[in-house]
Design a protein around this motif. Structure first.
Motif, mmCIF file in Angstrom:
data_model
loop_
_atom_site.group_PDB
_atom_site.id
_atom_site.type_symbol
_atom_site.label_atom_id
_atom_site.label_comp_id
_atom_site.label_asym_id
_atom_site.label_seq_id
_atom_site.Cartn_x
_atom_site.Cartn_y
_atom_site.Cartn_z
ATOM 1 N N ALA A 284 55.352 -20.325 -1.859
ATOM 2 C CA ALA A 284 54.296 -20.466 -2.866
ATOM 3 C C ALA A 284 53.667 -21.847 -2.749
ATOM 4 C CB ALA A 284 54.870 -20.253 -4.269
ATOM 5 N N LEU A 285 52.463 -21.992 -3.287
ATOM 6 C CA LEU A 285 51.759 -23.272 -3.295
ATOM 7 C C LEU A 285 51.830 -23.896 -4.683
ATOM 8 C CD1 LEU A 285 50.538 -21.855 -0.749
ATOM 9 C CD2 LEU A 285 48.365 -22.953 -1.321
ATOM 10 N N LEU A 286 52.092 -25.189 -4.739
ATOM 11 C CA LEU A 286 51.993 -25.887 -6.014
ATOM 12 C C LEU A 286 50.527 -25.950 -6.427
ATOM 13 C CD1 LEU A 286 54.402 -28.956 -5.645
ATOM 14 C CD2 LEU A 286 54.913 -26.662 -6.491
ATOM 15 N N GLU A 287 50.250 -25.794 -7.704
ATOM 16 C CA GLU A 287 48.866 -25.867 -8.178
ATOM 17 C C GLU A 287 48.303 -27.275 -8.036
ATOM 18 O OE1 GLU A 287 48.226 -24.336 -12.055
ATOM 19 O OE2 GLU A 287 49.122 -22.370 -11.631
ATOM 20 N N GLU A 288 49.148 -28.272 -8.198
ATOM 21 C CA GLU A 288 48.725 -29.666 -8.084
ATOM 22 C C GLU A 288 48.590 -30.044 -6.604
ATOM 23 O OE1 GLU A 288 50.252 -34.053 -9.700
ATOM 24 O OE2 GLU A 288 51.517 -32.276 -9.898
ATOM 25 N N SER A 289 47.419 -30.512 -6.196
ATOM 26 C CA SER A 289 47.179 -30.860 -4.793
ATOM 27 C C SER A 289 47.222 -32.377 -4.594
ATOM 28 C CB SER A 289 45.831 -30.318 -4.333
ATOM 29 O OG SER A 289 44.774 -30.906 -5.066
ATOM 30 N N LEU A 290 47.343 -32.797 -3.333
ATOM 31 C CA LEU A 290 47.365 -34.223 -3.026
ATOM 32 C C LEU A 290 45.961 -34.762 -2.756
ATOM 33 C CD1 LEU A 290 50.383 -33.278 -2.240
ATOM 34 C CD2 LEU A 290 50.413 -35.397 -0.925
ATOM 35 N N ALA A 291 45.095 -33.932 -2.155
ATOM 36 C CA ALA A 291 43.762 -34.421 -1.801
ATOM 37 C C ALA A 291 42.814 -33.257 -1.543
ATOM 38 C CB ALA A 291 43.850 -35.310 -0.556
ATOM 39 N N SER A 292 41.537 -33.490 -1.852
ATOM 40 C CA SER A 292 40.482 -32.548 -1.485
ATOM 41 C C SER A 292 39.796 -33.086 -0.240
ATOM 42 C CB SER A 292 39.458 -32.415 -2.622
ATOM 43 O OG SER A 292 40.058 -31.871 -3.771
ATOM 44 N N GLU A 293 39.301 -32.193 0.600
ATOM 45 C CA GLU A 293 38.710 -32.630 1.852
ATOM 46 C C GLU A 293 37.717 -31.614 2.386
ATOM 47 O OE1 GLU A 293 42.412 -33.062 3.945
ATOM 48 O OE2 GLU A 293 42.327 -31.016 4.721
ATOM 49 N N GLU A 294 37.070 -31.983 3.502
ATOM 50 C CA GLU A 294 36.093 -31.112 4.140
ATOM 51 C C GLU A 294 36.357 -31.049 5.636
ATOM 52 O OE1 GLU A 294 32.138 -31.921 1.411
ATOM 53 O OE2 GLU A 294 32.748 -33.460 2.867
ATOM 54 N N TYR A 295 36.150 -29.872 6.217
ATOM 55 C CA TYR A 295 36.290 -29.694 7.656
ATOM 56 C C TYR A 295 34.957 -29.944 8.357
ATOM 57 C CZ TYR A 295 40.791 -27.168 7.146
ATOM 58 O OH TYR A 295 42.087 -26.810 6.891
ATOM 59 N N GLY A 296 35.022 -30.582 9.529
ATOM 60 C CA GLY A 296 33.846 -30.763 10.360
ATOM 61 C C GLY A 296 34.223 -30.644 11.828
ATOM 62 N N VAL A 297 33.211 -30.576 12.693
ATOM 63 C CA VAL A 297 33.427 -30.543 14.141
ATOM 64 C C VAL A 297 33.183 -31.950 14.673
ATOM 65 C CG1 VAL A 297 32.833 -29.436 16.320
ATOM 66 C CG2 VAL A 297 32.531 -28.187 14.163
ATOM 67 N N ALA A 298 34.103 -32.474 15.480
ATOM 68 C CA ALA A 298 34.011 -33.856 15.957
ATOM 69 C C ALA A 298 33.673 -33.931 17.437
ATOM 70 C CB ALA A 298 35.317 -34.590 15.697
ATOM 71 N N PHE A 299 32.815 -34.896 17.775
ATOM 72 C CA PHE A 299 32.403 -35.155 19.146
ATOM 73 C C PHE A 299 32.576 -36.639 19.441
ATOM 74 C CE2 PHE A 299 30.160 -31.564 17.463
ATOM 75 C CZ PHE A 299 30.127 -30.630 18.487
ATOM 76 N N ARG A 300 32.412 -37.030 20.705
ATOM 77 C CA ARG A 300 32.444 -38.446 21.038
ATOM 78 C C ARG A 300 31.341 -39.174 20.283
ATOM 79 N NH1 ARG A 300 34.370 -35.875 25.512
ATOM 80 N NH2 ARG A 300 32.291 -35.138 26.102
ATOM 81 N N LYS A 301 31.573 -40.436 19.966
ATOM 82 C CA LYS A 301 30.673 -41.186 19.103
ATOM 83 C C LYS A 301 29.239 -41.219 19.633
ATOM 84 C CE LYS A 301 30.075 -43.667 15.397
ATOM 85 N NZ LYS A 301 30.244 -43.051 14.059
ATOM 86 N N GLY A 302 29.050 -41.273 20.941
ATOM 87 C CA GLY A 302 27.701 -41.353 21.494
ATOM 88 C C GLY A 302 27.023 -40.025 21.722
ATOM 89 N N ASP A 303 27.721 -38.916 21.442
ATOM 90 C CA ASP A 303 27.183 -37.580 21.750
ATOM 91 C C ASP A 303 26.366 -37.019 20.589
ATOM 92 O OD1 ASP A 303 28.503 -37.898 24.092
ATOM 93 O OD2 ASP A 303 29.954 -36.286 23.806
ATOM 94 N N ALA A 304 25.349 -37.777 20.170
ATOM 95 C CA ALA A 304 24.550 -37.377 19.003
ATOM 96 C C ALA A 304 23.744 -36.112 19.257
ATOM 97 C CB ALA A 304 23.618 -38.521 18.601
ATOM 98 N N LYS A 305 23.209 -35.959 20.467
ATOM 99 C CA LYS A 305 22.374 -34.793 20.758
ATOM 100 C C LYS A 305 23.201 -33.509 20.771
ATOM 101 C CE LYS A 305 18.650 -37.138 23.232
ATOM 102 N NZ LYS A 305 17.882 -37.252 24.498
ATOM 103 N N LEU A 306 24.401 -33.578 21.310
ATOM 104 C CA LEU A 306 25.275 -32.397 21.309
ATOM 105 C C LEU A 306 25.707 -32.071 19.885
ATOM 106 C CD1 LEU A 306 26.861 -30.193 22.692
ATOM 107 C CD2 LEU A 306 28.658 -31.871 23.214
ATOM 108 N N THR A 307 26.043 -33.086 19.109
ATOM 109 C CA THR A 307 26.412 -32.880 17.712
ATOM 110 C C THR A 307 25.284 -32.196 16.951
ATOM 111 O OG1 THR A 307 27.718 -34.933 17.787
ATOM 112 C CG2 THR A 307 27.250 -34.006 15.615
ATOM 113 N N ALA A 308 24.064 -32.680 17.146
ATOM 114 C CA ALA A 308 22.902 -32.119 16.446
ATOM 115 C C ALA A 308 22.628 -30.684 16.875
ATOM 116 C CB ALA A 308 21.670 -32.989 16.701
ATOM 117 N N ALA A 309 22.828 -30.391 18.156
ATOM 118 C CA ALA A 309 22.588 -29.037 18.659
ATOM 119 C C ALA A 309 23.581 -28.043 18.063
ATOM 120 C CB ALA A 309 22.679 -29.020 20.183
#
Length: 268
Positions: free
Chosen positions: A212-237
């Motif tokens: 079972a899961l405890l109702e009280e959580s430790l943190a809320s968060e969001e999922y994203g897709v990560a790329f190399r820092k300089g790969d802005a065009k691929l990230t945008a695509a």
């Protein structure tokens, strides 16, 4: 005199260009290079259901896998899922072995400094999973107890960012995979497992585990897709492909397959 000035100006410009190159500045060819290679390589922990995992036929499947396959198709390239050591995921990305990390990766301030992220596509929480008959109802019930987390995960970050919880649990066990931690919980090796709520709920439902899961959580968060820092065009695509998929109903269709409803937050 005019000729000398022109020569000097050209020299200064050339020096500036060389200086930029030495400082690491370079053109962003990430999208063009991907299309030239023709394969979109996704790095993942292949034991992280329902985001990415191996089915009974040992094929890598999951919600993130279905999303990424459709994105690759829309980018005009083939798709490849590449299992990696999750604890060294950023190294795998920065050495060029994979094109992205796409496997329920939490967006954090530290990661945003080192990586290029899409906008969030799913909301999530870090929760504690316990045995259903444990009697535990809150985080404080686990004080003096032993918990497990996946090494290098957002669960580890959540524990570190909750000092009262961290200092009051008796012991923290670091394991390579969440499924290993859940198995350890079932047999009584630990008293709780800190992990993603999406993964925990799916595992309990699919495997009918006595957890079972405890109702009280430790943190809320969001999922994203990560790329190399300089790969802005691929990230945008990739971001544009996801938004197009949300607009035409593809994202909702995939989400319904895995979760029974559209739980995504793309373009919402």
């Amino acid at each position: 005199m005019k000729k000398i000035f022109v020569v000097m100006a050209a020299a200064v410009l050339a020096a500036a260009i060389v200086g930029c190159a030495k400082n690491g500045s370079k053109a962003d060819n990430s999208l063009a290079e991907l299309k030239s290679r023709g394969v979109f390589v996704l790095g993942l922990d292949d034991s992280f259901p329902p985001m990415g995992f191996r089915d009974e036929s040992n094929q890598i499947v999951g919600f993130d896998i279905d999303l990424a396959k459709e994105v690759a198709k829309r980018l005009g390239v083939k798709f490849k899922a590449q299992p990696i050591n999750w604890d060294s995921k950023e190294q795998e990305l920065n050495t060029g072995k994979i094109d992205c990390i796409w496997n329920g990766l939490t967006i954090t301030e530290d990661r945003q400094k080192a990586l290029s992220f899409t906008k969030p596509y799913l909301d999530n929480k870090q929760v504690v999973v316990v045995r259903a008959d444990s009697g535990f109802k809150s985080l404080s019930d686990l004080y003096g107890k032993k918990i497990a987390v996946q090494s290098g995960s957002s669960a580890e970050d959540a524990v570190n960012d909750t000092p009262d919880f961290q200092k009051n649990v008796k012991d923290i066990v670091f394991l390579e995979q969440n499924l290993m931690a859940l198995n350890d919980l079932v047999i009584g090796g630990v008293d709780g497992v800190v992990m993603d709520s999406i993964v925990a709920e799916y595992a309990i439902k699919q495997s009918n585990l006595p957890l079972a899961l405890l109702e009280e959580s430790l943190a809320s968060e969001e999922y994203g897709v990560a790329f190399r820092k300089g790969d802005a065009k691929l990230t945008a695509a990739v971001q544009k492909a996801l938004e197009d998929m949300a607009a035409d109903g593809t994202v909702a269709k995939i989400s319904n397959v895995w979760f029974g409803s559209d739980i995504t937050v793309i373009a919402k």
